[in-house]
Motif scaffolding. Structure first.
Motif, PDB file in Angstrom:
ATOM      1  N   LEU A   1       1.042  -1.364   0.103  1.00 54.21           N
ATOM      2  CA  LEU A   1      -0.620  -0.032  -0.179  1.00 54.21           C
ATOM      3  C   LEU A   1       0.528   0.960  -0.119  1.00 54.21           C
ATOM      4  O   LEU A   1       0.394   2.270  -1.148  1.00 54.21           O
ATOM      5  CB  LEU A   1      -0.832  -0.356   0.917  1.00 54.21           C
ATOM      6  CG  LEU A   1      -1.951  -0.816   1.021  1.00 54.21           C
ATOM      7  CD1 LEU A   1      -2.988  -0.998   2.372  1.00 54.21           C
ATOM      8  CD2 LEU A   1      -3.212  -0.550   0.188  1.00 54.21           C
ATOM      9  N   THR A   2       1.724   1.448   1.094  1.00 52.43           N
ATOM     10  CA  THR A   2       2.940   2.170   0.442  1.00 52.43           C
ATOM     11  C   THR A   2       3.854   2.668  -0.478  1.00 52.43           C
ATOM     12  O   THR A   2       3.634   3.656  -1.015  1.00 52.43           O
ATOM     13  CB  THR A   2       4.182   2.107   1.965  1.00 52.43           C
ATOM     14  OG1 THR A   2       3.421   1.662   3.033  1.00 52.43           O
ATOM     15  CG2 THR A   2       4.656   3.193   2.222  1.00 52.43           C
TER      16      THR A   2
ATOM     17  N   ALA B   1       1.000   4.416  -2.952  1.00 48.94           N
ATOM     18  CA  ALA B   1       0.491   5.339  -2.732  1.00 48.94           C
ATOM     19  C   ALA B   1       1.898   6.361  -3.044  1.00 48.94           C
ATOM     20  O   ALA B   1       1.554   7.638  -3.359  1.00 48.94           O
ATOM     21  CB  ALA B   1       0.085   5.578  -0.851  1.00 48.94           C
TER      22      ALA B   1
ATOM     23  N   MET C   1     -10.206   4.104  -4.438  1.00 53.83           N
ATOM     24  CA  MET C   1      -8.939   4.382  -4.811  1.00 53.83           C
ATOM     25  C   MET C   1      -8.246   5.704  -4.212  1.00 53.83           C
ATOM     26  O   MET C   1      -7.415   5.463  -2.861  1.00 53.83           O
ATOM     27  CB  MET C   1      -7.779   4.215  -5.683  1.00 53.83           C
ATOM     28  CG  MET C   1      -8.364   2.206  -6.259  1.00 53.83           C
ATOM     29  SD  MET C   1      -7.932   2.521  -8.108  1.00 53.83           S
ATOM     30  CE  MET C   1      -5.979   2.489  -7.134  1.00 53.83           C
TER      31      MET C   1
ATOM     32  N   LEU D   1      -6.519   5.737  -0.324  1.00 52.65           N
ATOM     33  CA  LEU D   1      -5.204   6.208  -0.428  1.00 52.65           C
ATOM     34  C   LEU D   1      -5.183   7.289  -0.163  1.00 52.65           C
ATOM     35  O   LEU D   1      -4.202   8.160   0.693  1.00 52.65           O
ATOM     36  CB  LEU D   1      -4.628   6.101  -1.743  1.00 52.65           C
ATOM     37  CG  LEU D   1      -4.254   4.485  -1.885  1.00 52.65           C
ATOM     38  CD1 LEU D   1      -4.166   3.967  -3.580  1.00 52.65           C
ATOM     39  CD2 LEU D   1      -3.778   3.177  -1.068  1.00 52.65           C
ATOM     40  N   SER D   2      -5.847   7.988   0.274  1.00 58.19           N
ATOM     41  CA  SER D   2      -5.839   9.557   0.995  1.00 58.19           C
ATOM     42  C   SER D   2      -5.036  10.356  -0.020  1.00 58.19           C
ATOM     43  O   SER D   2      -4.281  11.311   0.574  1.00 58.19           O
ATOM     44  CB  SER D   2      -5.466   9.492   2.272  1.00 58.19           C
ATOM     45  OG  SER D   2      -5.922   8.548   3.947  1.00 58.19           O
TER      46      SER D   2
ATOM     47  N   ALA E   1      -9.966   3.128   4.222  1.00 56.57           N
ATOM     48  CA  ALA E   1      -9.224   3.287   5.108  1.00 56.57           C
ATOM     49  C   ALA E   1      -9.314   3.559   6.268  1.00 56.57           C
ATOM     50  O   ALA E   1      -8.110   3.375   7.580  1.00 56.57           O
ATOM     51  CB  ALA E   1      -8.809   5.000   4.810  1.00 56.57           C
TER      52      ALA E   1
END
Length: 263
Positions: free
Chosen positions: A10-11, A14, A59, A63-64, A99
């Motif tokens: 995920l990191t 992002a 998405m 993922l902000s 999230a």
């Protein structure tokens, strides 16, 4: 997949998206360029365009990424008011819930370290007002939406409650932004910026927090007085506290003016 691997994946996703976004200056002109390209699909592939947009919005929210405002405006321009509201409302809430769940089950320690003392404000607010506190934050975001999603994952609120309160709380703001997007779609030249509908739409963006605050204050007053029954009439309209010279004179004048009632 273990938590560290999933967190790492995920990191990376992002970071790649953030780097890609920084290569483009996101503004109204860029938005209009994207809308012009998407318009080619609008007539012949509307369902596909809506599905891709819906997935992309989920998405972005999950993922902000800092694109939600622009995509909400684009939804109004591409799908009209009602279609845009439906797409954004469900996509944003689903993304926010993802999230929220990621913060609860994968990122708990990282969120606590990253957002620091703000977690205590959230915990105190939830202890005081419960789910209504989340509704308040959604209606008037004193904390950024992405932070609300993450911080709420550290509280004991149920996922379904988070989803429902978020859906209802964000609906009014979504409608305001989508409405502004419908006006952007009708902007054919720079002179159109001064058109009354467009000016009114953007004026609503500024007025909405004030309107929402008035609405919440009204709800809080109703909640505070809910245990009490309002009297049909009041027998007294003056109570004097204290028996000094001023108190005695005030009582005498009030009694005389009222014809001796209430004494």
């Amino acid at each position: 997949m273990s938590k560290p691997l999933l967190f790492g994946a995920l990191t990376v996703v992002a970071l790649v998206l953030i780097v890609a976004l920084r290569q483009h200056n996101i503004d109204l002109e860029t938005l209009r360029y994207w809308l012009a390209n998407a318009d080619r699909w609008h007539t012949d592939h509307l369902t596909t365009l809506a599905a891709v947009f819906f997935t992309a919005y989920i998405m972005v929210t999950a993922l902000s990424l800092p694109l939600a405002v622009w995509m909400t405006l684009a939804a109004g321009a591409l799908f009209g008011f009602w279609g845009g509201v439906a797409i954004v409302s469900f996509a944003s809430t689903i993304g926010a819930t993802l999230a929220f769940l990621a913060a609860r089950y994968l990122l708990r320690d990282w969120v606590r370290d990253r957002l620091g003392d703000r977690i205590h404000r959230i915990e105190n607010g939830m202890a005081r007002d419960g789910a209504f506190y989340l509704f308040t934050l959604r209606l008037i975001p004193v904390v950024p939406f992405f932070a609300i999603n993450l911080l709420m994952g550290l509280t004991p609120i149920r996922a379904i409650t988070f989803y429902l309160m978020s859906q209802v709380g964000m609906l009014a703001g979504t409608a305001v932004y989508v409405n502004a997007g419908t006006q952007l779609a009708q902007l054919d030249s720079l002179s159109g910026i001064a058109s009354p509908p467009l000016l009114l739409s953007f004026a609503l963006l500024g007025l909405f927090p004030w309107i929402a605050r008035m609405f919440l204050n009204s709800l809080k007053r109703r909640k505070a007085y809910a245990r009490w029954t309002k009297p049909s009439k009041f027998d007294r309209n003056l109570i004097v506290i204290g028996a000094g010279a001023a108190g005695l004179v005030s009582s005498y004048i009030a009694a005389a003016a009222a014809g001796g009632r209430g004494c």
